[in-house]
Write an enzyme that holds these catalytic residues in place. Structure first.
Site, PDB file in Angstrom:
ATOM      1  N   ALA A  66     -81.911  13.000  -5.240  1.00 20.98           N
ATOM      2  CA  ALA A  66     -81.211  11.714  -5.239  1.00 20.98           C
ATOM      3  C   ALA A  66     -79.785  11.978  -5.703  1.00 20.98           C
ATOM      4  O   ALA A  66     -79.528  12.950  -6.429  1.00 20.98           O
ATOM      5  CB  ALA A  66     -81.926  10.749  -6.176  1.00 20.98           C
ATOM      6  N   GLY A 111     -85.736  14.525  -5.102  1.00 27.69           N
ATOM      7  CA  GLY A 111     -86.052  13.652  -3.969  1.00 27.69           C
ATOM      8  C   GLY A 111     -86.239  14.416  -2.669  1.00 27.69           C
ATOM      9  O   GLY A 111     -86.923  13.934  -1.762  1.00 27.69           O
ATOM     10  N   GLU A 114     -89.705  15.468  -2.619  1.00 30.95           N
ATOM     11  CA  GLU A 114     -90.500  14.234  -2.462  1.00 30.95           C
ATOM     12  C   GLU A 114     -90.478  13.737  -1.013  1.00 30.95           C
ATOM     13  O   GLU A 114     -91.508  13.322  -0.481  1.00 30.95           O
ATOM     14  CB  GLU A 114     -89.970  13.153  -3.419  1.00 30.95           C
ATOM     15  CG  GLU A 114     -90.257  13.506  -4.875  1.00 30.95           C
ATOM     16  CD  GLU A 114     -89.550  12.576  -5.860  1.00 30.95           C
ATOM     17  OE1 GLU A 114     -88.312  12.487  -5.802  1.00 30.95           O
ATOM     18  OE2 GLU A 114     -90.243  11.939  -6.663  1.00 30.95           O
ATOM     19  N   GLU A 134     -85.932  17.095 -12.178  1.00 30.96           N
ATOM     20  CA  GLU A 134     -85.505  15.870 -12.870  1.00 30.96           C
ATOM     21  C   GLU A 134     -85.583  15.995 -14.387  1.00 30.96           C
ATOM     22  O   GLU A 134     -84.801  15.377 -15.110  1.00 30.96           O
ATOM     23  CB  GLU A 134     -86.360  14.678 -12.415  1.00 30.96           C
ATOM     24  CG  GLU A 134     -86.124  14.219 -10.985  1.00 30.96           C
ATOM     25  CD  GLU A 134     -86.939  14.981  -9.948  1.00 30.96           C
ATOM     26  OE1 GLU A 134     -87.566  16.009 -10.286  1.00 30.96           O
ATOM     27  OE2 GLU A 134     -86.953  14.531  -8.791  1.00 30.96           O
TER      28      GLU A 134
END
Ligand code: DAK
Length: 259
Positions: A66, A111, A114, A134
């Protein structure tokens, strides 16, 4: 329709979406999420598209996570909303009626891992890198990473990756079962397209049933998931594709699946 943060192309029956924010290594921001959502609308409306490939533009990155510069000033409400939008999009990829292949050409971090995990399977370049870093930012994965990773690679591997934040090589990702197949960077896109075309040549009804039965059955107990399989089997057998597949076998010819 034109897009800024993604490139959307169609090659026969195969749609290819490339994440295209090279200056930020294709990091995900709300624009990417919105545009990807619109591209999925376009794909769902076009029945000639039989497979979707997700990849990153260029050689360096699939998605480096992200967008940290976007998230830095998030309020808790912003964070929750961004997380929900991302999660809903990934659920949508999982329930798209056609197969989705992640073609991971470089960094797939946070992300990025993910997004790749929400695809039906992952092909990767030998130079790809995976991880859930993260924890290094003092947060946790927010697009379903804690949950999908343990389902894909087991709880202990998922905990190790999320707790250490370490970045693993493509070979390690393959060894733990996250990646199906590895290719050289030069071969990756062509090999992914070959598999996509093979899948696109099968019947649409049975393909959708395979995806849905495996995907939804995974979260059910064995008896109920097998019951769901019987229902889908019956539906496929009586569909035009099922009739054509069986007739073609008995008549010793290749099946010609209609939509
Ligand atoms: N966001 C924004 N920009 C990024 C970025 C990212 N995730 N990753 C890289 N960039 C930018 C860099 O800032 C740099 O920009 P400039 O300085 O040139 O302007 C440019 O991309 C090139 O990066 P580097 O110069 O760092 O390139 P290197 O080859 O040296 O290193 C790297 C590549 C991928 C190892 C490094 O860039 C890196 O460590 N990037 C960050 C990776 C990372 O930590 N990813 C996880 C992000 S966190 C949630 C929802 C979602 C999430 C969490 C919560 N909720 C809302 C609750 C998800 C979180 C994440 O994904």
């Amino acid at each position: 329709m034109s897009y800024d943060t993604i490139i959307f192309e169609i090659d026969d029956n195969v749609a290819v979406i490339k994440f295209n924010r090279p200056k930020a290594l294709n990091a995900i921001n709300p624009d990417v999420i919105n545009e990807l959502g619109k591209a999925l609308d376009q794909i769902e409306a076009d029945r000639s598209i039989r497979v979707l490939i997700l990849t990153g533009e260029g050689e360096k990155s699939f998605i480096a996570g992200a967008d940290i510069s976007h998230m830095v000033n998030f309020t808790p409400t912003d964070a929750k909303q961004f997380s929900r939008q991302g999660q809903e999009l990934l659920f949508r990829l999982e329930s798209l009626p056609i197969p989705v292949i992640a073609c991971v050409n470089g960094f797939a971090l946070g992300g990025g891992t993910e997004f790749a995990m929400a695809c039906d399977f992952i092909y990767a370049s030998e130079k790809a890198r995976f991880g859930q870093p993260e924890i290094n930012l003092g947060v946790i994965p927010g697009f379903g990473g804690t949950q999908r990773l343990s389902r894909k690679v087991g709880m202990a591997q998922a905990k190790e990756l999320c707790m250490t934040g370490k970045i693993i090589s493509a070979q390690e990702a393959k060894d733990i079962g996250l990646v199906n197949r590895l290719f050289s960077p030069e071969e990756l896109r062509e090999e992914t397209m070959k598999t996509a075309k093979l899948i696109a040549s099968k019947g649409r009804t049975s393909m959708q049933a395979v995806k849905e039965t495996i995907q939804r059955g995974y979260d059910l107990d064995l008896r109920n998931s097998c019951y769901m399989e019987s229902e889908a089997f019956g539906m496929c057998l009586s569909s035009p594709d099922g009739k054509e597949g069986f007739s073609a076998f008995l008549e010793k010819r290749n099946p010609e699946f209609q939509d």
